[in-house]
Design an enzyme around this catalytic site. Structure first.
Site, PDB file in Angstrom:
ATOM      1  N   TYR A 141       0.889  -1.328  -0.025  1.00  0.00           N
ATOM      2  CA  TYR A 141       0.094  -0.068   0.039  1.00  0.00           C
ATOM      3  C   TYR A 141       0.737   1.111  -0.056  1.00  0.00           C
ATOM      4  O   TYR A 141       0.475   2.273  -0.521  1.00  0.00           O
ATOM      5  CB  TYR A 141      -0.962   0.005   0.985  1.00  0.00           C
ATOM      6  CG  TYR A 141      -2.152  -0.806   1.064  1.00  0.00           C
ATOM      7  CD1 TYR A 141      -2.414  -1.930   0.826  1.00  0.00           C
ATOM      8  CD2 TYR A 141      -3.348   0.030   1.161  1.00  0.00           C
ATOM      9  CE1 TYR A 141      -3.460  -2.627   0.648  1.00  0.00           C
ATOM     10  CE2 TYR A 141      -4.433  -0.587   1.334  1.00  0.00           C
ATOM     11  CZ  TYR A 141      -4.715  -2.018   0.783  1.00  0.00           C
ATOM     12  OH  TYR A 141      -5.875  -2.572   0.796  1.00  0.00           O
ATOM     13  N   LYS A 187       3.226 -15.230   1.414  1.00  0.00           N
ATOM     14  CA  LYS A 187       3.229 -15.857   0.360  1.00  0.00           C
ATOM     15  C   LYS A 187       4.815 -16.271  -0.011  1.00  0.00           C
ATOM     16  O   LYS A 187       5.350 -15.868  -0.925  1.00  0.00           O
ATOM     17  CB  LYS A 187       2.812 -15.204  -0.658  1.00  0.00           C
ATOM     18  CG  LYS A 187       2.548 -15.779  -2.216  1.00  0.00           C
ATOM     19  CD  LYS A 187       1.351 -16.849  -2.377  1.00  0.00           C
ATOM     20  CE  LYS A 187       1.536 -17.629  -3.577  1.00  0.00           C
ATOM     21  NZ  LYS A 187       0.652 -18.451  -3.728  1.00  0.00           N
ATOM     22  N   ASP A 219      -3.099 -18.022  -0.075  1.00  0.00           N
ATOM     23  CA  ASP A 219      -4.090 -18.628  -1.095  1.00  0.00           C
ATOM     24  C   ASP A 219      -4.778 -19.776  -0.237  1.00  0.00           C
ATOM     25  O   ASP A 219      -6.138 -19.853  -0.200  1.00  0.00           O
ATOM     26  CB  ASP A 219      -3.600 -19.023  -2.526  1.00  0.00           C
ATOM     27  CG  ASP A 219      -2.307 -19.849  -2.377  1.00  0.00           C
ATOM     28  OD1 ASP A 219      -1.662 -20.176  -1.199  1.00  0.00           O
ATOM     29  OD2 ASP A 219      -1.796 -20.416  -3.216  1.00  0.00           O
ATOM     30  N   ASP A 243      -6.112  -7.113   4.109  1.00  0.00           N
ATOM     31  CA  ASP A 243      -7.380  -6.724   3.609  1.00  0.00           C
ATOM     32  C   ASP A 243      -8.119  -7.760   3.003  1.00  0.00           C
ATOM     33  O   ASP A 243      -9.409  -7.500   3.121  1.00  0.00           O
ATOM     34  CB  ASP A 243      -6.825  -5.726   2.400  1.00  0.00           C
ATOM     35  CG  ASP A 243      -8.018  -5.009   1.782  1.00  0.00           C
ATOM     36  OD1 ASP A 243      -9.090  -4.347   2.139  1.00  0.00           O
ATOM     37  OD2 ASP A 243      -8.200  -4.895   0.492  1.00  0.00           O
ATOM     38  N   ASP A 247     -12.032  -9.363   4.678  1.00  0.00           N
ATOM     39  CA  ASP A 247     -13.349  -9.453   3.948  1.00  0.00           C
ATOM     40  C   ASP A 247     -13.920 -10.838   4.040  1.00  0.00           C
ATOM     41  O   ASP A 247     -15.222 -10.978   4.259  1.00  0.00           O
ATOM     42  CB  ASP A 247     -13.236  -8.822   2.475  1.00  0.00           C
ATOM     43  CG  ASP A 247     -13.737  -7.397   2.530  1.00  0.00           C
ATOM     44  OD1 ASP A 247     -13.190  -6.736   3.483  1.00  0.00           O
ATOM     45  OD2 ASP A 247     -13.957  -6.888   1.279  1.00  0.00           O
TER      46      ASP A 247
HETATM   47  C1  IPM Z   1     -10.327  -1.526   4.178  1.00  0.00           C
HETATM   48  C2  IPM Z   1     -10.601  -0.909   3.007  1.00  0.00           C
HETATM   49  C3  IPM Z   1      -9.271   0.143   2.519  1.00  0.00           C
HETATM   50  C4  IPM Z   1      -8.194  -0.692   2.560  1.00  0.00           C
HETATM   51  C5  IPM Z   1      -9.666   0.857   1.170  1.00  0.00           C
HETATM   52  C6  IPM Z   1     -11.101   1.817   1.461  1.00  0.00           C
HETATM   53  C7  IPM Z   1      -8.525   2.195   1.115  1.00  0.00           C
HETATM   54  O1  IPM Z   1     -10.970  -1.672   1.849  1.00  0.00           O
HETATM   55  O2  IPM Z   1     -10.190  -0.633   5.217  1.00  0.00           O
HETATM   56  O3  IPM Z   1     -10.215  -2.693   4.137  1.00  0.00           O
HETATM   57  O4  IPM Z   1      -8.148  -1.265   1.464  1.00  0.00           O
HETATM   58  O5  IPM Z   1      -7.660  -0.721   3.424  1.00  0.00           O
HETATM   59 MN    MN Z   2     -10.921  -3.949   2.699  1.00  0.00          MN
END
Ligand code: IPM
Ligand code: MN
Length: 365
Positions: A141, A187, A219, A243, A247
């Site tokens: 990032y 990885k 993975d 990240d 999710d």
């Molecule tokens: C998160 C989001 C952010 C990230 C974006 C909005 C920059 O997806 O907080 O997980 O990738 O960190």
């Molecule tokens: Mn995210």
């Protein structure tokens, strides 16, 4: 005692979930004789519209002057085509970096009431309770060089010893108070940066002989999270992998609308829901305020050491769910559908109940 909290409602559903959570926050703090002094500042698209800048120096200064920052969400279709550095997301990244918030903590816990809302089977997810420690101020990032031209685009994934050590320590310390198991996700079969990550994690793990460490390729980890999520206790990983994994972990709980997060550094702390700004339902009083409310609970716990306030808040949310109330994001056939503000009112009511019960000794934490 007074604590200063900077409120950054942001975009989309951010302001509406923030509003109801802040009302609840003052109510709960009051019960514990703690005063919270709040100030509100624009961020993301809202700030761009006012100042042509998604994160102004004023907003940043207010965060530096605070004991904790509470953020709603940033982003939306309206600002999607702006230049990279003017996008709402850029504000969030700059804020994390400026405040040195290197440890992003994202719990993935299943409420029994939600077993049927997940896209995964009950018997797979029942009892899942793990937490992701995502490195938040380094990795791909932020790595240099980065850029784009008409021929190519490039980014750099890089980690220093210090960066890996400090997030690893946070993860192991958390594991000491939990199931004493850490899974480091990388990885290392392909990337040197991951080999390096693995070496540092191995070395730090020696300081915590009681904690069991295993390594997993990202993975495989993505697959394992949906195959058998109960195997995880604490997951530690880099910015990009965290990240993605967080999710996936979010879907186990049935809705991203449930998941809070804390981002901690040496000096500052920021709390925000994992979900985004959901522009499609913004301004309709429909959004799920749970992630925001539980982010406030994390703030009580980590920033103000008000552990009891945090646990009672979690219990209150659980009871509202147990009573069958749901916001629209939760897939449920027999739930009672309520609005954002009604849901928060119900949590406030349940909080008072559970607070009184614990004062009388009927409910114990
Ligand atoms: C998160 C989001 C952010 C990230 C974006 C909005 C920059 O997806 O907080 O997980 O990738 O960190
Ligand atoms: Mn995210």
């Amino acid at each position: 005692m007074t604590h200063k909290v900077a409120l950054l409602p942001g975009d989309g559903i951010g302001p509406e979930v923030m509003n109801v959570a802040v009302k609840l926050m003052h109510h709960i703090a009051g019960k514990f004789d703690v005063a919270l002094e709040t100030s509100e500042h624009p961020i993301g698209g809202a700030s761009y519209d006012l100042h042509n800048n998604p994160l102004t120096d004023e907003t940043l200064q207010a965060c530096y002057d605070s004991d904790a920052v509470l953020l709603g969400a940033v982003g939306g279709y309206k600002w999607e085509n702006l230049e990279h550095h003017l996008k709402p997301e850029a504000a969030l990244l700059k804020l994390r970096k400026s405040l040195g918030l290197y440890a992003n903590i994202r719990p993935a816990k299943v409420y029994p009431e939600f077993l049927d809302s997940s896209s995964l089977k009950n018997e797979i997810i029942e009892g899942t309770d793990f937490v992701v420690f995502r490195e938040l101020t380094g990795g791909i990032y932020f790595g240099e060089p980065r850029g784009i031209d008409s021929e190519k685009g490039w980014n750099t994934m890089v980690y220093s010893t210090e960066e890996v050590e400090r997030i690893t320590r946070k993860a192991f310390e958390a594991a000491m108070h939990r199931g004493k198991k850490v899974t480091s996700v990388d990885k290392a079969n392909v990337l040197e940066v991951s080999q390096f990550w693995r070496n540092v994690v191995e070395r730090v793990s020696k300081e915590y002989p009681e904690v069991k460490l295993n390594h997993m390729y990202v993975d495989n980890a993505a697959m394992q999270v949906v195959r058998d999520p109960r195997q995880f206790d604490v997951v530690v990983t880099s910015n990009l992998f965290g990240d993605i994994i967080s999710d996936i972990a979010g879907m186990i709980t049935g809705s991203l609308g449930m998941l809070p997060s804390a981002s901690l550094g040496e000096k500052y702390a920021l709390y925000e829901p994992v979900h985004g700004s959901a522009p499609d339902i913004a301004g309709q009083n429909k959004a799920n305020p749970i992630a925001m409310i539980l982010s406030v609970a994390m703030m009580f716990e980590y920033s103000f050491k008000m552990n009891k306030a945090a646990s009672l808040t979690e219990e209150a949310v659980g009871r509202v769910l147990k009573n069958g109330y749901r916001t629209i994001d939760i897939n449920s056939v027999d739930g009672k559908l309520v609005s954002t503000s009604d849901f928060a009112e119900l949590v406030l009511h349940q909080f008072d109940e559970v607070y009184n019960e614990q004062a009388l000794g009927v409910f114990t934490l």
